[in-house]
Scaffold this motif. Structure first.
Motif, PDB file in Angstrom:
ATOM      1  N   TRP A   1      56.595 -28.300-118.987  1.00  0.00           N
ATOM      2  CA  TRP A   1      56.527 -27.039-118.120  1.00  0.00           C
ATOM      3  C   TRP A   1      56.713 -25.719-118.970  1.00  0.00           C
ATOM      4  O   TRP A   1      55.888 -24.779-118.621  1.00  0.00           O
TER       5      TRP A   1
ATOM      6  N   ASP B   1      53.764 -24.902-121.478  1.00  0.00           N
ATOM      7  CA  ASP B   1      52.630 -24.486-120.868  1.00  0.00           C
ATOM      8  C   ASP B   1      52.611 -23.065-120.525  1.00  0.00           C
ATOM      9  O   ASP B   1      51.572 -22.274-120.516  1.00  0.00           O
ATOM     10  N   ARG B   2      53.675 -22.377-120.497  1.00  0.00           N
ATOM     11  CA  ARG B   2      53.966 -21.049-120.198  1.00  0.00           C
ATOM     12  C   ARG B   2      54.231 -20.035-121.363  1.00  0.00           C
ATOM     13  O   ARG B   2      54.956 -18.948-121.019  1.00  0.00           O
ATOM     14  N   SER B   3      54.406 -20.807-122.564  1.00  0.00           N
ATOM     15  CA  SER B   3      55.002 -19.992-123.511  1.00  0.00           C
ATOM     16  C   SER B   3      53.986 -19.421-124.586  1.00  0.00           C
ATOM     17  O   SER B   3      52.999 -20.087-124.700  1.00  0.00           O
TER      18      SER B   3
ATOM     19  N   LYS C   1      47.331 -13.517-122.316  1.00  0.00           N
ATOM     20  CA  LYS C   1      47.140 -14.115-121.024  1.00  0.00           C
ATOM     21  C   LYS C   1      46.310 -14.164-120.480  1.00  0.00           C
ATOM     22  O   LYS C   1      45.783 -15.485-119.716  1.00  0.00           O
TER      23      LYS C   1
END
Length: 325
Positions: free
Chosen positions: A76, A79-81, A190
């Motif tokens: 989790w 995946d957002r790093s 991003k």
């Protein structure tokens, strides 16, 4: 995280705060939330980034002893790093099952990984050379890329260096420059991250459609549909599913392993899915076409529109992160 006054926030509060992006972590249960905490303090750097400190690797105990699904939680966060630091101690270079599992989670994200050898001033220069070689020797089977991740050597705390101050100061400045570059390029990254996931969604949709198409072609009135579906899921190469999808501008290096779809169709049976054309309407078009337009046009155009603004922000909003010892 940035905030005033400095305070610690419990995991239960973090996941219920709508202003913070942690709400979906609640699915990992109360056991995990009891281990989760957020620390806020006034910092210009923390206004631009969020630092996540994860638990250390446990090689001599079972995962179940943690009380929560550690690998799922790690995925989790990764995946957002934007950057993923794997920190080693010169006296603890063991490579075991949990570390192997971690690097499997990082597959496809090797460019985001940085290896840090911390507390390097606690050993002599000669010993440090041995530790450096042993670390790369241990990690080599886990990192399946031609160019290994960047490795930083130092002692990353506020106390003076015990040995080799010039080398370690240069390493710290290089590390901070690395972080600074990520901060400056965060918007572009991003957008690239969103486009990457859009590509994966497209591949997934096409694969499911090819599985379903093979099922439709080989299902007959007097044939057991469950056995046909099971055979297709177990033997996709027999039905040329992975070969056929390559004709749709899909790289073979982006294709997931077939065993992943065995697990996927065990959760929701293959016959329950509809073909992709069923998701088309007169007013909204086809979902797959919308994804392809986002990949090929919308997101690249958005990236082009961000570049001029990004150049300005690099001069004004982020003058650089500097190290001091």
């Amino acid at each position: 995280m940035a905030g005033e006054p400095p305070k610690t926030t419990d995991g239960m509060v973090l996941v219920t705060d709508r202003k913070k992006p942690f709400s979906s972590l609640s699915k990992y249960g109360q056991g995990f939330l009891e281990h989760l905490a957020g620390l806020t303090m006034p910092s210009e750097l923390l206004e631009l980034i969020t630092l996540v400190d994860t638990p250390g690797i446990i090689e001599n105990r079972k995962q179940q002893e943690r009380g929560y699904p550690f690998n799922n939680v790690m995925k989790w966060f990764t995946d957002r790093s934007d950057l993923i630091f794997v920190v080693f101690d010169p006296t603890k270079l063991d490579v075991g099952l949990e570390l192997e599992t971690l690097f499997r989670l990082l597959k496809g994200r090797e460019a985001q990984v940085r290896i840090i050898l911390n507390k390097a001033d606690s050993v002599s220069e000669q010993e440090l050379m041995r530790v450096y070689g042993a670390l790369f020797w241990g990690l080599q089977p886990l990192i399946n890329v031609t160019e290994p991740p960047r490795l930083y050597i130092g002692s990353f705390w506020t106390k003076p260096y015990q040995t080799q101050p010039e080398l370690f100061l240069k390493e710290e400045i290089s590390l901070l420059d690395d972080i600074n570059e990520i901060v400056q390029n965060r918007i572009e990254k991003k957008i690239a991250f969103i486009r990457h996931h859009a590509i994966l969604v497209r591949i997934h949709a096409l694969l499911v459609d090819f599985y379903h198409k093979a099922f439709r072609q080989h299902s007959y009135l007097f044939k057991n549909s469950d056995s046909v579906a099971a055979d297709i899921v177990s033997n996709p190469e027999k039905y040329k599913i992975y070969q056929s999808i390559l004709a749709f501008n899909v790289s073979k290096y982006d294709l997931p392993e077939p065993h992943i779809y065995e697990e996927f169709f065990n959760i929701t049976a293959l016959p329950t899915y509809k073909e992709l054309t069923a998701h088309c309407s007169y007013f909204s078009g086809c979902l797959l076409d919308n994804i392809e337009r986002a990949i090929n046009s919308d997101l690249p155009n958005l990236l082009d529109s961000v570049h001029p603004q990004s150049c300005k922000s690099k001069q004004s909003s982020c003058s650089g992160v500097k190290g001091n010892k």
